[in-house]
Design an enzyme around this catalytic site. Structure first.
Site, short mmCIF file in Angstrom:
data_model
loop_
_atom_site.label_atom_id
_atom_site.label_comp_id
_atom_site.label_asym_id
_atom_site.label_seq_id
_atom_site.Cartn_x
_atom_site.Cartn_y
_atom_site.Cartn_z
N SER A 268 0.81 -1.23 0.00
CA SER A 268 0.00 0.00 0.00
C SER A 268 0.84 1.27 0.00
CB SER A 268 -0.96 0.00 1.18
OG SER A 268 -0.27 -0.17 2.40
N HIS A 320 1.73 5.09 4.21
CA HIS A 320 0.86 5.68 3.19
C HIS A 320 1.26 7.13 2.90
CE1 HIS A 320 -2.58 2.71 4.41
NE2 HIS A 320 -1.56 2.12 3.83
#
Length: 488
Positions: A268, A320
């Site tokens: 991610s 992230h």
């Protein structure tokens, strides 16, 4: 119900007795009547946007005219897998509006409005609607094709397949596919500060191809394929793989800097990096206006939602954010060469410079970052080793008295070394429960030293008169040991 990585609906519409110019005006009026926004008009068609707001469902409507037939296509502008018939409904609404306006407009009206439209037509050689599509989403016609590298979609399936292969290998080796243990994740290369900073720098990259259960894998792979279909055709293979690996590395180093004792894994961070690259590109004029606006809204909402969702526990939002910021910077740098596609030297130079700067930055952070948990663990390994050596005296029954006395003296020395170790690790930044345990360990060491001193006297004087004292200290030692076990 359309389904796909870019849900769409296409319908052919015969012009019948209308000329291209007449039909173009009728379509333009129909689009305006529906409250949609026209973003592009040329002699061969129109591109419009449904404009239902940031949080509403939106589509890009593309009408192209060739010979005596118009192709009307509605494509979802958002990052969705199902459109639940909304693209079909949009096309039907436009077709109905066209049929209505065919009888509304007079020949004079059409001629006047065509003159107004033609004033903004692009040069014939620059007609966007005549250019081949830049995306590869149209080529993805079946589930199996997402696994297959093809022009404009080459690196994405390679990364996709690699992530799945790692997961399959983990499952074959007995790792739980729903909820793998921390030990399994660490064995396969997860990012963990005490280990990563202890010379295992390769974890900064291996963790990007590792996933914490099948749901984690599926969500990340969907996001990867979606952004890959949109972005790889623009970047090309070399820029795409460079951006993916560099943003993955930046995501990992950010996670390492932010977390003291978190095991991190997953693609991610790198995927957020690719969304960052795309967001940067969408703020330039590299992509056609209507497509750019629709995607900018969709991608921004997607990123914002996932960042907010990442505030809950168990999600590595630091990775992230690190990937996203890194992607934005890389994306803006890439635009310099994307605007000059013929300049191969500029393209390769930018890639090389970005790679060098990223590696130097990450290397500097890696070297400068304190590893308090790792240093603590090393200290406690020495602590345990000293403790084991000190306690060997209890295995010397029947040994000569001088040898036992020497062993007791050495044991006292080992206990004092452990006190020094505790004093050193007490200066490190570790969780409060560990500090509380260390206070009990200090009490444990004080009692051990006193018990060894009494033991030395008993052996040296060859007497039993210190047995009561010995029993007292041994009891106190056991109480502390039991209290620490109860906390663990």
């Amino acid at each position: 119900m359309a389904v796909g990585f870019t849900p769409k609906f296409v319908e052919e519409y015969p012009l019948d007795n209308l000329s291209t110019a007449q039909f173009l005006v009728i379509v333009h009026e129909s689009v305006n009547d529906l409250g949609w926004e026209t973003s592009y008009v040329s002699p061969t068609g129109i591109i419009a946007y449904t404009a239902n707001g940031v949080f509403g469902w939106n589509a890009i409507i593309r009408i192209t005219i060739e010979n005596d037939t118009a192709t009307v296509k509605s494509s979802s502008a958002g990052s969705e897998m199902f459109d639940f018939g909304r693209n079909k409904k949009a096309v039907k609404s436009l077709v109905e509006a066209i049929d209505e306006f065919k009888s509304k407009l007079s020949a004079e009206d059409i001629e006047e409005k065509h003159l107004q439209l033609s004033a903004n037509f692009p040069p014939a050689g620059d007609d966007y609607l005549k250019l081949p599509p830049q995306g590869t989403a149209e080529q993805i016609n079946g589930f199996l094709t997402i696994f297959k590298p093809q022009p404009g979609y080459f690196v994405t399936p390679v990364l996709f397949n690699l992530n799945i292969l790692v997961f399959i290998l983990m499952a074959i080796k007995g790792v739980d596919i729903l909820s793998p243990t921390v030990a399994d994740l660490l064995q396969w290369g997860a990012n963990f500060k005490p280990l990563t900073l202890d010379g295992q720098w390769w974890r900064l990259l291996t963790n990007v191809f590792l996933h914490i259960g099948i749901l984690h894998l599926l969500l990340n792979m969907y996001a990867l394929v979606y952004i890959g279909l949109l972005l790889e055709p623009h970047l090309g293979k070399l820029r795409f793989i460079t951006a993916y690996l560099l943003t993955g590395l930046l995501a990992s180093i950010t996670s390492l800097w932010w977390h003291e004792n978190t095991v991190s894994a997953g693609a991610s961070g790198a995927i957020f990096g690719m969304y960052g690259v795309f967001l940067a590109m969408l703020t330039t004029d590299l992509i056609e206006k209507s497509t750019r606006r629709a995607l900018l809204t969709s991608i921004a909402v997607f990123v914002g939602y996932n960042l907010l969702n990442g505030l809950k526990s168990g999600v590595d939002n630091a990775a992230h954010i690190g990937g996203l910021v890194g992607g934005l910077i890389i994306g803006y740098c890439f635009t310099l060469s994307l605007k000059k596609p013929a300049d191969i030297r500029l393209k390769h130079s930018l890639i090389a410079i970005l790679t060098i700067i990223t590696l130097i930055t990450c290397g500097w952070i890696y070297k400068a970052m304190p590893n308090d948990i790792g240093d603590y663990d090393k200290g406690m390994e020495m602590f345990t080793s000293n403790e084991t050596r000190a306690l060997e005296v209890y295995n010397m029954k029947g040994a000569p008295r001088p040898k036992v006395l020497t062993a007791i003296k050495k044991g006292i020395g080992y206990w004092n070394e452990d006190i020094k170790i505790l004093e050193r690790v007490d200066k490190l930044s570790v969780p409060e429960p560990i500090k509380m345990r260390d206070k009990k360990l200090k009490q444990y060491l004080d009692l051990r030293i006193k018990s060894f001193e009494i033991m030395y006297k008993a052996v040296d004087e060859n007497t039993d008169k210190y047995n009561a004292d010995m029993n007292y200290y041994n009891h106190q030692i056991q109480v502390i040991i039991d209290s620490m076990k109860a906390v663990e």
